[in-house]
Design an enzyme around this catalytic site. Structure first.
Site, mmCIF file in Angstrom:
data_model
loop_
_atom_site.group_PDB
_atom_site.id
_atom_site.type_symbol
_atom_site.label_atom_id
_atom_site.label_comp_id
_atom_site.label_asym_id
_atom_site.label_seq_id
_atom_site.Cartn_x
_atom_site.Cartn_y
_atom_site.Cartn_z
ATOM 1 N N CYS A 76 0.834 -1.201 0.000
ATOM 2 C CA CYS A 76 0.000 0.000 0.000
ATOM 3 C C CYS A 76 0.871 1.255 0.000
ATOM 4 C CB CYS A 76 -0.897 0.036 1.236
ATOM 5 S SG CYS A 76 -2.300 -1.067 1.121
ATOM 6 N N HIS A 77 0.403 2.258 -0.721
ATOM 7 C CA HIS A 77 1.082 3.554 -0.719
ATOM 8 C C HIS A 77 0.670 4.336 0.522
ATOM 9 C CE1 HIS A 77 1.075 2.488 -5.005
ATOM 10 N NE2 HIS A 77 2.156 3.234 -5.092
ATOM 11 N N MET A 115 -8.218 0.348 0.926
ATOM 12 C CA MET A 115 -7.512 -0.438 1.948
ATOM 13 C C MET A 115 -7.514 0.276 3.295
ATOM 14 S SD MET A 115 -7.060 -3.142 0.400
ATOM 15 C CE MET A 115 -6.388 -3.935 1.845
ATOM 16 N N ASP A 130 -11.634 -7.048 21.621
ATOM 17 C CA ASP A 130 -10.671 -7.025 22.729
ATOM 18 C C ASP A 130 -11.291 -6.496 24.013
ATOM 19 O OD1 ASP A 130 -8.015 -7.136 23.971
ATOM 20 O OD2 ASP A 130 -8.102 -4.945 23.863
#
Length: 162
Positions: A76-77, A115, A130
């Site tokens: 990814c950029h 993304m 969590d």
């Protein structure tokens, strides 16, 4: 079928060269769902989760994840994000109850923010897991998916069916 953009002529993974692409405004929305017990959902409503403010913590985690996407996903950029929002809402589907996390990411750049949005939704959902796992470890995270994207060469896309 479109060829994979992250493979070179030899089939090796590489980062896509976006230097010749035009900068445009880009937006992406992604979602994740968490199936929860009614007990956990009640504790969330009453703000009695022992680890603290669940929704605020999950929103912050999702925003941080979007900002770190290029550090987490190798090809990814890094992008200058102009906006990241995380919305968390209850859903009821028959006997199933849970939370739906929606992440929106915006940038002006040469590559999309899909993304980043997917990473934000995923990490916000993992943060909820969590913070709730002490009450119930059977929580299921599912339906992590892109809902829509806008901008760039391929234009707009909206998911038609869940």
């Amino acid at each position: 079928m479109t060829e994979f953009s992250h493979l070179n002529a030899s089939g090796e993974a590489n980062m896509v060269d976006v230097s010749d692409k035009e900068s445009t405004q880009r937006t992406a929305v992604a979602q994740a769902e968490l199936s929860l017990s009614s007990d956990i959902l009640q504790k969330i409503r009453e703000h009695t989760i022992a680890k603290g403010d669940l929704l605020a913590t999950a929103r912050i985690a999702g925003i941080q994840a979007a900002k770190k996407c290029a550090d987490l996903i190798p090809l990814c950029h890094p992008l200058p994000l102009s906006k990241v929002t995380i919305e968390i809402d209850e859903y009821h589907d028959g006997d199933e109850v849970g939370l739906r996390v929606q992440a929106l990411c915006k940038t002006t750049g040469k590559t999309g923010v899909e993304m980043e949005a997917l990473t934000a939704a995923s990490i916000a959902a993992l943060t909820i897991y969590d913070m709730c796992k002490a009450v119930d470890k059977a929580i299921v995270i599912s339906k992590i998916r892109l809902m829509e994207k806008q901008g760039g060469k391929s234009g707009s896309w909206v998911r038609e069916h869940d």
